[in-house]
Design an enzyme around this catalytic site. Structure first.
Site, PDB file in Angstrom:
ATOM      1  N   TYR A   1       0.857  -1.184   0.000  1.00  0.00           N
ATOM      2  CA  TYR A   1       0.000   0.000   0.000  1.00  0.00           C
ATOM      3  C   TYR A   1       0.892   1.232   0.000  1.00  0.00           C
ATOM      4  CZ  TYR A   1      -3.460   3.456   1.618  1.00  0.00           C
ATOM      5  OH  TYR A   1      -4.280   4.544   1.736  1.00  0.00           O
TER       6      TYR A   1
ATOM      7  N   ASP B   1       9.319   2.857  -0.322  1.00  0.00           N
ATOM      8  CA  ASP B   1       8.283   3.512   0.463  1.00  0.00           C
ATOM      9  C   ASP B   1       8.492   3.093   1.912  1.00  0.00           C
ATOM     10  OD1 ASP B   1       6.076   4.380   1.805  1.00  0.00           O
ATOM     11  OD2 ASP B   1       4.608   3.532   0.415  1.00  0.00           O
TER      12      ASP B   1
ATOM     13  N   LYS C   1       4.367   9.094   8.777  1.00  0.00           N
ATOM     14  CA  LYS C   1       4.118   8.515  10.101  1.00  0.00           C
ATOM     15  C   LYS C   1       5.092   9.035  11.180  1.00  0.00           C
ATOM     16  CE  LYS C   1       1.185   5.063   8.245  1.00  0.00           C
ATOM     17  NZ  LYS C   1       1.181   4.148   7.121  1.00  0.00           N
TER      18      LYS C   1
HETATM   19  C1  PLP Z   1       0.514   4.656   5.721  1.00  0.00           C
HETATM   20  C2  PLP Z   1       1.247   4.404   4.500  1.00  0.00           C
HETATM   21  C3  PLP Z   1       1.137   5.243   3.379  1.00  0.00           C
HETATM   22  C4  PLP Z   1       0.136   6.365   3.299  1.00  0.00           C
HETATM   23  O1  PLP Z   1       0.380   7.383   4.217  1.00  0.00           O
HETATM   24  P1  PLP Z   1      -0.820   8.386   4.565  1.00  0.00           P
HETATM   25  O2  PLP Z   1      -0.169   9.382   5.482  1.00  0.00           O
HETATM   26  O3  PLP Z   1      -1.885   7.559   5.213  1.00  0.00           O
HETATM   27  O4  PLP Z   1      -1.275   9.001   3.289  1.00  0.00           O
HETATM   28  C5  PLP Z   1       1.950   5.008   2.300  1.00  0.00           C
HETATM   29  N1  PLP Z   1       2.830   3.989   2.295  1.00  0.00           N
HETATM   30  C6  PLP Z   1       2.949   3.156   3.340  1.00  0.00           C
HETATM   31  C7  PLP Z   1       3.967   2.060   3.279  1.00  0.00           C
HETATM   32  C8  PLP Z   1       2.164   3.324   4.463  1.00  0.00           C
HETATM   33  O5  PLP Z   1       2.271   2.453   5.478  1.00  0.00           O
END
Ligand code: PLP
Length: 437
Positions: A145, A240, A268
């Site tokens: 994701y 990511d 995060k």
């Molecule tokens: C949470 C997450 C996102 C998205 O971040 P948001 O701040 O919710 O838009 C993208 N990539 C990874 C790996 C994530 O865990």
């Protein structure tokens, strides 16, 4: 049994205004059943809901709260910044302060830019990779994701996997067409994609430790093979690390596995609980961004002073206490992940535990879980029952099988012991509740 009267009323009220009563789908608890408790406050490792029930927190606001809730240095930093005004829309010193702390931990981020979410970070990194390579296609992996941008929802993890949505409605085929979704941990599939579309793939984007199909670590040699392939093919390698950054190691998964990507996305933890993301990497690529180059990207609240202050307070603490923090997180996570797995095995429940540092998942399957297909063999009905039983026993797990579990520095030995006691109670109640299964 917990009382949830007040939460239930709040949910009913919210449903009158917000679709499903929520602003992010998994918060509605549809995958696990039961009523979602509304939270009133939190401190350290504990959450309190609107009815006064207390829970030990194992999702940490989906990752950011690595230092525990309402950590005093972070709260003070936010209060001080708020007193100077929550936003200016012009540059402040705190942006370079946070950038410096990030680059000290993640040296591959030669240059970076702040945004307000992980979604913006990945979306912008992909735009940059396409501009840099002058190519259109991107490779992503099933079950990973990367936020909710159109082109990244194809076979995505997190809520998309939780609700079994193959790809979101409202994304034109013409856009999804440029996203090639391949199985995770399968290097031959990536080789084949490059062979089928020579000089057409701009980037590979992945979670270097997947967390959004539950925790799925890279197989030995997988990340190195992706690095080699992208270099050979002239494609951009994007890690990511929105979830793994400052979590699986101070320098993220790239430090843990010793692989240097071209671009990196963070979020995060770097915002200390406030909305914040960042993308960055090789200066040669980053300098394509406006105002230096032709790639447009902007944000009214980007580099917001409150988010920067919370991020600086969080990352300063992590940098100063690096050795202790990451070895304690490793030990605490091992104790909980293994301890609860033992409770399952003693009860005869098949479980596969995947863990990298302070992120893990218990999959209710006998299979080794290495990709989305094997993650999907997990008995999600059993997960739902376990989730409800744990809530009743005072432990809050993420409300889906396909989300990673986190702990933080506030999870002391006493908190861990209480967690294991709750797990024994929860597993015992499952057996009483469903003898037929
Ligand atoms: C949470 C997450 C996102 C998205 O971040 P948001 O701040 O919710 O838009 C993208 N990539 C990874 C790996 C994530 O865990």
């Amino acid at each position: 049994m917990r009382k949830l009267d007040r939460s239930r009323l709040l949910q009913q009220r919210a449903e009158g205004f917000l679709p499903g009563g929520v602003d992010s789908p998994v918060r509605a608890f549809r995958a696990v059943g039961g009523d979602p408790p509304f939270l009133a406050r939190a401190e350290g490792a504990y959450l309190w809901d609107a009815d006064g029930n207390r829970y030990i927190d194992y999702f940490g606001s989906w990752g950011p709260m690595i230092l525990g809730h309402a950590f005093p240095p972070v709260v003070e930093a936010i209060q001080q910044a708020a007193g100077r005004s929550p936003s200016f829309g012009a540059s402040t010193a705190s942006e370079a302060d946070l950038a410096e702390l990030i680059r000290a931990a993640v040296p591959s981020m030669e240059k970076l830019r702040f945004v307000s979410s992980g979604t913006e970070a990945t979306m912008s990194a992909i735009r940059l990779a396409r501009a840099f390579t002058n190519r259109k296609y991107i490779v992503k992996f099933e079950g990973c994701y990367h936020g909710h941008a159109d082109g990244l929802l194809v076979k995505a993890g997190s809520g998309v996997a939780t609700f079994g949505i193959p790809g979101s409605a409202g994304v034109p085929e013409e856009i999804a067409h440029f996203t090639l979704a391949l199985p995770y941990n399968d290097i031959a599939a990536v080789e084949a994609a490059f062979a089928a579309r020579p000089q057409e793939i701009a980037a590979i984007i992945l979670e270097p430790v997947a967390g959004n199909m539950g925790c799925v670590p890279p197989e030995p040699g997988y990340l190195a093979a992706l690095r080699e392939l992208t270099t050979r093919e002239g494609a951009v390698l994007i890690f990511d690390e929105v979830m793994t950054g400052f979590r699986v190691a101070h320098g993220g998964a790239q430090q843990l596995y010793g692989i240097t990507p071209d671009l990196i996305c963070l979020g995060k933890i770097i915002g200390g609980g406030l909305p914040c993301g960042a993308f960055g990497g090789r200066a040669e690529i980053m300098n394509l961004l406006a105002p230096l180059g032709p790639v447009y990207q902007a944000g009214t609240l980007s580099g917001n002073p409150l988010a920067m202050a919370a991020g600086v307070a969080t990352l300063e603490y992590l940098a100063r206490n690096r050795e202790a923090v990451y070895s304690n997180l490793e030990e605490a996570s091992r104790l909980v992940a293994q301890g609860v797995a033992t409770v399952f095995s003693e009860a005869g429940v098949p479980v596969t535990t995947n863990r990298v540092g302070a992120m893990w998942t218990w999959f209710f399957t006998n299979e080794r879980v290495v990709d989305f297909a094997t993650a999907a063999t997990s008995d999600t009905t059993r997960f739902g029952a376990f989730h409800r039983a744990m809530l009743d026993a005072g432990v809050w797990l993420p409300p889906s099988q396909f989300e990673a579990i986190f702990l933080g520095t506030a999870h002391t030995a006493a908190v861990i012991e209480a967690t294991l006691t709750a797990a024994r109670q929860a597993v015992a109640s499952l057996h009483e509740a469903q003898p037929a299964r």
